[in-house]
Design a protein around this motif. Structure first.
Motif, PDB file in Angstrom:
ATOM      1  N   SER A 354       0.811  -1.224   0.000  1.00 36.93           N
ATOM      2  CA  SER A 354       0.000   0.000   0.000  1.00 36.93           C
ATOM      3  C   SER A 354       0.842   1.270   0.000  1.00 36.93           C
ATOM      4  N   GLU A 355       2.104   1.182   0.435  1.00 34.74           N
ATOM      5  CA  GLU A 355       2.972   2.351   0.508  1.00 34.74           C
ATOM      6  C   GLU A 355       3.737   2.585  -0.788  1.00 34.74           C
ATOM      7  N   LEU A 356       3.609   1.641  -1.742  1.00 31.37           N
ATOM      8  CA  LEU A 356       4.381   1.727  -2.979  1.00 31.37           C
ATOM      9  C   LEU A 356       3.494   2.173  -4.136  1.00 31.37           C
ATOM     10  N   GLY A 357       4.061   2.221  -5.339  1.00 39.04           N
ATOM     11  CA  GLY A 357       3.312   2.626  -6.514  1.00 39.04           C
ATOM     12  C   GLY A 357       4.113   3.537  -7.420  1.00 39.04           C
ATOM     13  N   GLY A 358       3.934   3.391  -8.726  1.00 38.55           N
ATOM     14  CA  GLY A 358       4.569   4.280  -9.687  1.00 38.55           C
ATOM     15  C   GLY A 358       6.057   4.077  -9.874  1.00 38.55           C
ATOM     16  N   ILE A 359       6.603   2.967  -9.392  1.00 35.07           N
ATOM     17  CA  ILE A 359       8.054   2.756  -9.489  1.00 35.07           C
ATOM     18  C   ILE A 359       8.498   2.601 -10.935  1.00 35.07           C
ATOM     19  N   ALA A 360       7.616   2.076 -11.801  1.00 32.91           N
ATOM     20  CA  ALA A 360       7.978   1.870 -13.207  1.00 32.91           C
ATOM     21  C   ALA A 360       8.379   3.181 -13.889  1.00 32.91           C
ATOM     22  N   LYS A 361       7.785   4.281 -13.488  1.00 26.75           N
ATOM     23  CA  LYS A 361       8.119   5.578 -14.086  1.00 26.75           C
ATOM     24  C   LYS A 361       9.536   5.996 -13.727  1.00 26.75           C
ATOM     25  N   GLN A 362       9.948   5.645 -12.536  1.00 23.66           N
ATOM     26  CA  GLN A 362      11.281   6.029 -12.063  1.00 23.66           C
ATOM     27  C   GLN A 362      12.340   4.988 -12.434  1.00 23.66           C
ATOM     28  N   ALA A 363      11.917   3.724 -12.600  1.00 22.97           N
ATOM     29  CA  ALA A 363      12.877   2.643 -12.837  1.00 22.97           C
ATOM     30  C   ALA A 363      12.346   1.707 -13.925  1.00 22.97           C
ATOM     31  N   PRO A 364      12.378   2.135 -15.191  1.00 24.73           N
ATOM     32  CA  PRO A 364      11.821   1.313 -16.269  1.00 24.73           C
ATOM     33  C   PRO A 364      12.534  -0.024 -16.467  1.00 24.73           C
ATOM     34  N   LYS A 365      13.840  -0.061 -16.240  1.00 26.79           N
ATOM     35  CA  LYS A 365      14.573  -1.325 -16.387  1.00 26.79           C
ATOM     36  C   LYS A 365      14.116  -2.337 -15.343  1.00 26.79           C
ATOM     37  N   LEU A 366      13.959  -1.879 -14.103  1.00 23.13           N
ATOM     38  CA  LEU A 366      13.463  -2.761 -13.046  1.00 23.13           C
ATOM     39  C   LEU A 366      12.049  -3.233 -13.373  1.00 23.13           C
ATOM     40  N   ALA A 367      11.225  -2.344 -13.902  1.00 29.89           N
ATOM     41  CA  ALA A 367       9.841  -2.697 -14.233  1.00 29.89           C
ATOM     42  C   ALA A 367       9.797  -3.823 -15.275  1.00 29.89           C
ATOM     43  N   ILE A 368      10.684  -3.770 -16.260  1.00 27.66           N
ATOM     44  CA  ILE A 368      10.696  -4.779 -17.323  1.00 27.66           C
ATOM     45  C   ILE A 368      11.142  -6.137 -16.785  1.00 27.66           C
ATOM     46  N   VAL A 369      12.253  -6.154 -16.035  1.00 22.72           N
ATOM     47  CA  VAL A 369      12.744  -7.445 -15.536  1.00 22.72           C
ATOM     48  C   VAL A 369      11.780  -8.031 -14.505  1.00 22.72           C
ATOM     49  N   PHE A 370      11.187  -7.175 -13.683  1.00 20.72           N
ATOM     50  CA  PHE A 370      10.209  -7.640 -12.702  1.00 20.72           C
ATOM     51  C   PHE A 370       9.016  -8.283 -13.417  1.00 20.72           C
ATOM     52  N   LEU A 371       8.574  -7.674 -14.516  1.00 26.34           N
ATOM     53  CA  LEU A 371       7.441  -8.223 -15.269  1.00 26.34           C
ATOM     54  C   LEU A 371       7.786  -9.584 -15.866  1.00 26.34           C
ATOM     55  N   ILE A 372       8.990  -9.722 -16.399  1.00 25.28           N
ATOM     56  CA  ILE A 372       9.419 -11.014 -16.966  1.00 25.28           C
ATOM     57  C   ILE A 372       9.424 -12.096 -15.887  1.00 25.28           C
ATOM     58  N   ILE A 373       9.914 -11.750 -14.702  1.00 23.38           N
ATOM     59  CA  ILE A 373       9.947 -12.720 -13.596  1.00 23.38           C
ATOM     60  C   ILE A 373       8.531 -13.090 -13.160  1.00 23.38           C
ATOM     61  N   VAL A 374       7.655 -12.111 -13.088  1.00 24.22           N
ATOM     62  CA  VAL A 374       6.253 -12.381 -12.734  1.00 24.22           C
ATOM     63  C   VAL A 374       5.600 -13.278 -13.784  1.00 24.22           C
ATOM     64  N   LEU A 375       5.867 -13.019 -15.065  1.00 24.82           N
ATOM     65  CA  LEU A 375       5.303 -13.849 -16.139  1.00 24.82           C
ATOM     66  C   LEU A 375       5.799 -15.287 -16.038  1.00 24.82           C
ATOM     67  N   GLY A 376       7.070 -15.466 -15.690  1.00 27.02           N
ATOM     68  CA  GLY A 376       7.589 -16.810 -15.467  1.00 27.02           C
ATOM     69  C   GLY A 376       6.914 -17.485 -14.291  1.00 27.02           C
ATOM     70  N   THR A 377       6.662 -16.724 -13.236  1.00 27.10           N
ATOM     71  CA  THR A 377       6.033 -17.266 -12.037  1.00 27.10           C
ATOM     72  C   THR A 377       4.598 -17.715 -12.298  1.00 27.10           C
ATOM     73  N   VAL A 378       3.869 -16.971 -13.130  1.00 23.57           N
ATOM     74  CA  VAL A 378       2.466 -17.331 -13.415  1.00 23.57           C
ATOM     75  C   VAL A 378       2.360 -18.278 -14.612  1.00 23.57           C
ATOM     76  N   ALA A 379       3.502 -18.790 -15.097  1.00 20.49           N
ATOM     77  CA  ALA A 379       3.549 -19.842 -16.117  1.00 20.49           C
ATOM     78  C   ALA A 379       2.995 -19.409 -17.468  1.00 20.49           C
ATOM     79  N   LEU A 380       3.358 -18.220 -17.897  1.00 27.19           N
ATOM     80  CA  LEU A 380       2.981 -17.783 -19.242  1.00 27.19           C
ATOM     81  C   LEU A 380       3.711 -18.658 -20.272  1.00 27.19           C
TER      82      LEU A 380
END
Length: 488
Positions: A354-380
């Motif tokens: 609840s204290e977080l949000g909008g990090i992708a705007k400040q850290a686009p590289k982190l946002a991309i790698v985090f998304l890839i890891i999440v996609l792997g976790t949910v078995a895309l």
């Protein structure tokens, strides 16, 4: 080449001793040791013949009065866990580079000492040696969590220690009983496979081993130590626990439980599957309610491991192959998730969603790698999580359609709570806390890019991993099935 296995097992121990006396250079020495171990593991893979035989075997008399030998070897099943250990340890050490842990020489030495214990577990062909490795891997992680953990680390760590020691004692009783039933009076794995045990003996041996392995994985209702321990442990400790150590329990079921007590598995395997599926649904529902991102990932880990456990006890090739692939995939993904959360926590001093949000705007590289890891976790499809979960669900479906329906909830629920977590942390508007967030750099990039590369590579082309374990898995299934049919 047989000495290669000895070198692989004991190099981390030598590295730990050197690291302990390396002062400020400890993290560099530890990383070099881990990288050399990875190189040795890759040499072993290149020289490994993917059949059902045990290769690189070494056997030396150890405690001759008790019939204990230092007997270790590698087949396709253990090769997967060796790869997992030696790929993840250097990434975990590199992930710890950004932290200024007190007594870094002790911290990194304990990681390498744990690596040695894990490799003993994954290669042991002697039950006593397996138990020694099992306990040796527990000692360093206890100190890592107790010394470098969070504010409630002592209370939480004591619960973890009591759980795991209790499970280990059950297993030790089972090992001693098997030794007493063995006319050769040794702990050799093949001799224990060949024992003829009646149904009552197999029942109690099943539970003595299963409880130890179920605690380590963990499976419902033996899981209660896990969320608190994962949350309070320092990030590298959580990565070691979730990425590698829980695989000790999965490996133990495959290597020791199934072949030694097949009738016990036939009698009680359905109970184990039910507990596993209950854990999937329960952990997924609890994950929905979590306010702390680290606890959410901890509960998601319980759900994923529940599916692996159900696939193993389904006792078919698809379920077992799925378990092998998913062991590797889950280890990579969960280490990536916990590292991303550690980066966020180290910058913002919080993991409360609840204290977080909008990090992708400040850290686009982190946002991309985090998304890839999440996609792997949910078995895309196209990521490493897909092939393992697909095979696991196929295996469970062959066992029972309704069990597969409930087991499949891990994918549906997982997608919902993981994407919701990603949305709340990375997307939306920045706030006063996240406005100054900085993107990943240096060692953070190396670790996360390597994890993303593995997620995509294993998702697009999983064939080499499947080939490594296929013959050994089929041999194991045939071995268990033959024992069951020979009596029935």
């Amino acid at each position: 080449m047989e000495q290669l296995l000895l070198l692989l097992i004991f190099l981390p121990l030598v590295g730990a001793l050197v690291t302990a006396f390396s002062g400020n250079a400890a993290k560099h020495v530890a990383l070099i040791s881990a990288m050399v171990s990875l190189a040795l593991a890759l040499v072993m893979v290149c020289n490994f013949t993917p059949d059902a035989s045990t290769q690189f075997a070494v056997s030396y008399p150890w405690i001759q009065q008790l019939g204990v030998n230092f007997h270790a070897g590698v087949d396709g099943i253990s090769m997967i866990t060796i790869l997992l250990t030696n790929v993840l340890v250097p990434l975990i050490i590199l992930a710890a580079y950004q932290h200024g842990y007190k007594s870094p020489n002790a911290f990194f030495a304990l990681i390498l000492f744990m690596q040695c214990g894990l490799l003993v577990v994954f290669t042991a062909m002697d039950a006593f040696l397996f138990y020694i490795g099992w306990e040796a891997a527990l000692i360093p992680i206890y100190f890592i969590c107790a010394i470098w953990g969070g504010k409630d680390r002592i209370k939480v760590n004591m619960k973890f220690f009591v759980y795991t020691i209790a499970g280990s004692l059950f297993m030790l009783l089972g090992i001693i009983y098997l030794y007493l039933q063995n006319p050769a009076k040794n702990f050799e794995i093949q001799a224990l496979y060949n024992l003829t045990l009646d149904s009552s003996q197999q029942t109690w041996i099943f539970w003595s081993f299963f409880i130890a392995f179920a605690i380590k994985m963990p499976i419902f209702p033996f899981h209660t130590w896990q969320p608190d321990t994962y949350t309070e442990a320092p990030a590298p400790g959580t990565m070691l626990l979730s990425g590698i150590m829980l695989k000790m329990g999965i490996y133990g079921v495959i290597r020791w439980l199934l072949p030694i007590v097949p009738f016990g598995v036939q009698e009680w395997g359905n109970t184990a599957i039910i507990l596993s599926v209950i854990g999937i649904v329960y952990a997924s529902l609890i994950a929905f309610t979590q306010k702390d991102a680290k606890r959410l990932v901890a509960y998601s880990s319980i759900a994923h491991v529940g599916l692996i456990s159900a696939g193993i006890f389904a006792l078919n090739t698809q379920g077992m192959q799925g378990a092998m692939v998913q062991m590797l995939s889950h280890g990579i993904n969960v280490v990536g998730l916990f590292f991303v959360l550690d980066i966020i926590s180290s910058r913002l001093k919080t993991n409360r969603i609840s204290e977080l949000g909008g990090i992708a705007k400040q850290a686009p590289k982190l946002a991309i790698v985090f998304l890839i890891i999440v996609l792997g976790t949910v078995a895309l499809p196209g990521t490493n999580g897909f092939i393992g979960e697909f095979l696991l669900l196929m295996g469970v479906y062959q066992y029972n359609v309704w069990v597969a329906v409930f087991a499949g909830l891990t994918i549906i629920f997982g997608a919902v709570y993981m994407f919701r977590m990603y949305q709340n942390i990375m997307l939306g508007k920045t706030n006063e806390l996240t406005i100054g967030f900085t993107d990943i750099k240096g060692s953070e990039k190396v670790v996360l890019y390597a994890i993303c590369a593995l997620i995509i590579a294993l998702g697009v082309y999983p064939k080499p991993i499947l080939q490594l374990s296929e013959a050994s898995v089929q041999h194991l299934i045939e071995q268990v099935t033959q024992k069951l049919t020979s009596v029935n």
